[in-house]
Design an enzyme around this catalytic site. Structure first.
Site, PDB file in Angstrom:
ATOM      1  N   ASN A   9      47.253  64.374  30.767  1.00  0.00           N
ATOM      2  CA  ASN A   9      48.098  66.087  29.306  1.00  0.00           C
ATOM      3  C   ASN A   9      46.608  66.172  28.875  1.00  0.00           C
ATOM      4  OD1 ASN A   9      48.540  68.171  27.596  1.00  0.00           O
ATOM      5  ND2 ASN A   9      50.574  66.144  26.889  1.00  0.00           N
ATOM      6  N   TRP A  10      45.619  66.833  28.851  1.00  0.00           N
ATOM      7  CA  TRP A  10      44.612  66.959  28.565  1.00  0.00           C
ATOM      8  C   TRP A  10      45.043  67.564  26.522  1.00  0.00           C
ATOM      9  CZ3 TRP A  10      40.990  70.121  32.242  1.00  0.00           C
ATOM     10  CH2 TRP A  10      40.601  68.942  33.652  1.00  0.00           C
ATOM     11  N   LYS A  11      45.917  68.544  26.473  1.00  0.00           N
ATOM     12  CA  LYS A  11      46.416  68.892  25.451  1.00  0.00           C
ATOM     13  C   LYS A  11      45.501  69.785  25.109  1.00  0.00           C
ATOM     14  CE  LYS A  11      48.435  64.344  23.902  1.00  0.00           C
ATOM     15  NZ  LYS A  11      48.724  63.279  22.859  1.00  0.00           N
ATOM     16  N   HIS A 102      57.033  68.110  24.517  1.00  0.00           N
ATOM     17  CA  HIS A 102      56.357  67.386  24.198  1.00  0.00           C
ATOM     18  C   HIS A 102      56.850  66.763  22.679  1.00  0.00           C
ATOM     19  CE1 HIS A 102      52.481  65.014  23.372  1.00  0.00           C
ATOM     20  NE2 HIS A 102      52.519  64.368  25.150  1.00  0.00           N
ATOM     21  N   GLU A 104      54.369  66.257  20.191  1.00  0.00           N
ATOM     22  CA  GLU A 104      53.594  67.102  19.032  1.00  0.00           C
ATOM     23  C   GLU A 104      54.402  69.076  19.029  1.00  0.00           C
ATOM     24  OE1 GLU A 104      50.304  66.391  21.858  1.00  0.00           O
ATOM     25  OE2 GLU A 104      50.118  64.680  20.947  1.00  0.00           O
ATOM     26  N   GLU A 174      57.645  58.452  26.291  1.00  0.00           N
ATOM     27  CA  GLU A 174      56.915  58.520  25.250  1.00  0.00           C
ATOM     28  C   GLU A 174      56.800  58.560  24.117  1.00  0.00           C
ATOM     29  OE1 GLU A 174      53.536  60.990  27.119  1.00  0.00           O
ATOM     30  OE2 GLU A 174      54.309  63.027  25.970  1.00  0.00           O
ATOM     31  N   GLY A 180      48.396  57.901  20.920  1.00  0.00           N
ATOM     32  CA  GLY A 180      47.413  58.706  20.260  1.00  0.00           C
ATOM     33  C   GLY A 180      46.706  57.704  19.369  1.00  0.00           C
ATOM     34  N   SER A 220      49.494  56.307  24.538  1.00  0.00           N
ATOM     35  CA  SER A 220      48.233  54.548  25.284  1.00  0.00           C
ATOM     36  C   SER A 220      47.755  54.344  25.763  1.00  0.00           C
ATOM     37  CB  SER A 220      48.173  54.147  23.405  1.00  0.00           C
ATOM     38  OG  SER A 220      48.386  54.807  22.436  1.00  0.00           O
TER      39      SER A 220
END
Ligand code: 13P
Length: 258
Positions: A9-11, A102, A104, A174, A180, A220
């Site tokens: 997942n490159w975000k 997600h 986020e 997650e 992160g 992570s």
């Protein structure tokens, strides 16, 4: 047999040029050190920004083991939602997966359980597979409420599906405290939650369906810890953020399955 998956997942990272270069570099790394499993056993998924989806599909077209995912979608199929991207638009690029829920998105864009259920439905309606994320914040774990919360997240946004639709879903656990932060869940913590999720699925859809569901761990994951995490019985791979942006590291993660 349920599939193993190494997903990146490159975000909100990489321009179009950087993204296509990253895919080229990862594919070069994988040519030098090919995956030990074939496409029937293991998939590699890239989730680049929307602008890169079509190029990502084209760059990986010859490789049946690589699939492309969007990082989000809108609940509606089209309409006056300036700046949004619908599932039919995603499908038109050739992408086959959509990351939904997600943490986020839940945190910064106030995505509710109901909204996520709609996103899951529209994704499935168009024949794409959701990669549905769940996971708790640190304070929830400290209160020992993490199992209840993950149960609520999964029940509220997925368990309205019939068994046939559910069989297309990939789940990603997650824990927010691990995303992160460099603090990975221990292999035991990941296994414990994954086994819990599989049990929930077994109770709802039956044991064979639970055994077929791919459950990824995210938070992570890196080139050093992936093999220990992926060795857990109920951990079927990873949804990787930061380390998926480094071609060499991501190739190592892809080759971390036993
Ligand atoms: P990191 O691997 O950077 O912790 O991100 C995990 C993640 O959020 C993947 O969706």
């Amino acid at each position: 047999m349920r599939k193993k998956i190494a997903a990146g997942n490159w975000k909100m990272n990489t321009t179009l040029q950087e993204g296509t270069q990253l895919i080229t570099d990862i594919l070069t790394n994988l040519e030098a050190d090919p995956p030990r499993q074939d496409a029937g056993e293991m998939l590699i998924i890239f989730a680049p920004p929307f602008i890169t989806l079509k190029d990502a599909v084209e760059l990986t077209r010859g490789n049946g083991q690589v699939k492309i995912a969007a990082q989000n979608c809108h609940t509606e199929e089209k309409g006056a939602f300036t700046g949004e991207i619908s599932v039919p638009m995603i499908k038109s690029t050739g992408a086959e997966y959509v990351i939904i829920g997600h943490s986020e998105r839940r945190a910064y864009f106030n995505e509710s359980y109901e909204m996520l259920a709609k996103k899951v439905d529209v994704t499935l309606k168009h024949g794409l597979s959701p990669i549905f994320c769940c996971g708790e914040k640190l304070e929830i774990r400290e209160k020992n409420e993490h199992f209840n919360l993950v149960k609520e997240q999964i029940e509220s946004s997925l368990f309205h599906l019939d068994a046939e639709a559910f069989s297309k879903v990939v789940i990603a656990y997650e824990p927010v405290w691990a995303i992160g932060t460099g603090v990975t869940a221990s292999p035991e913590q990941a296994q414990e939650m994954h086994a819990f999720i599989r049990k929930l699925i077994a109770e709802k859809y039956g044991m064979p369906a639970a055994e077929e569901t791919t459950i990824l761990y995210g938070g992570s994951v890196n080139a050093k810890n992936a093999s220990e995490l992926f060795a857990q019985k109920d951990v079927d791979g990873g949804l990787v953020g930061g380390a998926s942006l480094k071609a060499g590291d991501f190739a190592v993660i892809v080759n971390s399955f036993q």
